[in-house]
Motif scaffolding. Structure first.
Motif, PDB file in Angstrom:
ATOM      1  N   LEU A   1       5.289   2.893  -7.137  1.00 22.93           N
ATOM      2  CA  LEU A   1       4.088   2.699  -7.939  1.00 22.93           C
ATOM      3  C   LEU A   1       3.050   3.742  -7.583  1.00 22.93           C
ATOM      4  CD1 LEU A   1       3.682  -1.162  -7.484  1.00 22.93           C
ATOM      5  CD2 LEU A   1       4.404  -0.009  -9.560  1.00 22.93           C
ATOM      6  N   PRO A   2       2.278   4.220  -8.552  1.00 21.83           N
ATOM      7  CA  PRO A   2       1.166   5.102  -8.196  1.00 21.83           C
ATOM      8  C   PRO A   2       0.043   4.281  -7.583  1.00 21.83           C
ATOM      9  CG  PRO A   2       1.158   4.657 -10.538  1.00 21.83           C
ATOM     10  CD  PRO A   2       2.404   4.024  -9.980  1.00 21.83           C
ATOM     11  N   THR A   3      -0.807   4.909  -6.800  1.00 20.95           N
ATOM     12  CA  THR A   3      -1.981   4.217  -6.303  1.00 20.95           C
ATOM     13  C   THR A   3      -2.943   4.085  -7.469  1.00 20.95           C
ATOM     14  OG1 THR A   3      -1.696   5.024  -4.055  1.00 20.95           O
ATOM     15  CG2 THR A   3      -3.905   4.332  -4.680  1.00 20.95           C
ATOM     16  N   ALA A   4      -3.330   2.846  -7.774  1.00 22.10           N
ATOM     17  CA  ALA A   4      -4.196   2.593  -8.927  1.00 22.10           C
ATOM     18  C   ALA A   4      -5.005   1.332  -8.693  1.00 22.10           C
ATOM     19  CB  ALA A   4      -3.359   2.449 -10.181  1.00 22.10           C
TER      20      ALA A   4
ATOM     21  N   ARG B   1      -1.732  -2.279   4.888  1.00 20.95           N
ATOM     22  CA  ARG B   1      -0.954  -2.913   3.819  1.00 20.95           C
ATOM     23  C   ARG B   1       0.228  -2.012   3.488  1.00 20.95           C
ATOM     24  NH1 ARG B   1      -3.068  -7.466   0.814  1.00 20.95           N
ATOM     25  NH2 ARG B   1      -5.109  -7.887   1.673  1.00 20.95           N
ATOM     26  N   ALA B   2       1.334  -2.633   3.144  1.00 25.30           N
ATOM     27  CA  ALA B   2       2.525  -1.899   2.738  1.00 25.30           C
ATOM     28  C   ALA B   2       2.371  -1.426   1.300  1.00 25.30           C
ATOM     29  CB  ALA B   2       3.747  -2.794   2.862  1.00 25.30           C
ATOM     30  N   ALA B   3       3.163  -0.449   0.913  1.00 28.36           N
ATOM     31  CA  ALA B   3       3.170  -0.011  -0.487  1.00 28.36           C
ATOM     32  C   ALA B   3       3.547  -1.200  -1.364  1.00 28.36           C
ATOM     33  CB  ALA B   3       4.168   1.123  -0.667  1.00 28.36           C
ATOM     34  N   GLY B   4       2.955  -1.258  -2.560  1.00 30.57           N
ATOM     35  CA  GLY B   4       3.261  -2.358  -3.473  1.00 30.57           C
ATOM     36  C   GLY B   4       2.063  -2.733  -4.309  1.00 30.57           C
ATOM     37  N   ALA B   5       2.215  -3.821  -5.056  1.00 30.08           N
ATOM     38  CA  ALA B   5       1.164  -4.297  -5.956  1.00 30.08           C
ATOM     39  C   ALA B   5       0.495  -5.528  -5.345  1.00 30.08           C
ATOM     40  CB  ALA B   5       1.756  -4.642  -7.315  1.00 30.08           C
ATOM     41  N   TYR B   6      -0.825  -5.619  -5.517  1.00 28.33           N
ATOM     42  CA  TYR B   6      -1.621  -6.707  -4.950  1.00 28.33           C
ATOM     43  C   TYR B   6      -2.599  -7.239  -5.986  1.00 28.33           C
ATOM     44  CZ  TYR B   6       0.136  -4.963  -0.525  1.00 28.33           C
ATOM     45  OH  TYR B   6       0.958  -4.569   0.491  1.00 28.33           O
ATOM     46  N   ARG B   7      -2.883  -8.534  -5.895  1.00 28.00           N
ATOM     47  CA  ARG B   7      -3.897  -9.187  -6.730  1.00 28.00           C
ATOM     48  C   ARG B   7      -4.737 -10.068  -5.810  1.00 28.00           C
ATOM     49  NH1 ARG B   7      -3.332 -10.080 -12.246  1.00 28.00           N
ATOM     50  NH2 ARG B   7      -3.872 -12.266 -11.993  1.00 28.00           N
TER      51      ARG B   7
END
Length: 93
Positions: free
Chosen positions: A2-5, A50-56
């Protein structure tokens, strides 16, 4: 990967909770802090590795002391190893 966004805040404006979503292309120290318009830190939602990935993450409109903040405009600043990103939030009632 994933790109950093840093996605737009949802909903915005908000009354209850505001959802802040971001993705990290690579892991590292990450901080997500809510600031008032005068630059004062209001609430830190994330701080640390934090590890790479998506967060909410949700912001309930309260400060770090648990007190509900007054309605107004705020800024969410996400700081990652890949840069600094900012979103505007508007809290109603």
């Amino acid at each position: 990967a994933l790109p950093t966004a840093f996605a737009p805040v949802s909903p915005n404006p908000f009354e209850g909770d505001a959802m802040l979503a971001f993705s990290l292309a690579k892991g590292g120290r990450t901080e997500l802090t809510i600031y008032s318009v005068d630059g004062r830190p209001v609430r830190t939602l994330a701080s640390g590795a934090r590890a790479a990935g998506a967060y909410r993450l949700a912001w309930d409109g309260a400060d770090d002391g648990g007190r509900v903040v007054k309605p107004g405009m705020f800024f969410a600043r996400l700081t990652t190893p890949e840069g600094r990103f900012t979103r505007t939030l508007v809290r109603l009632r």
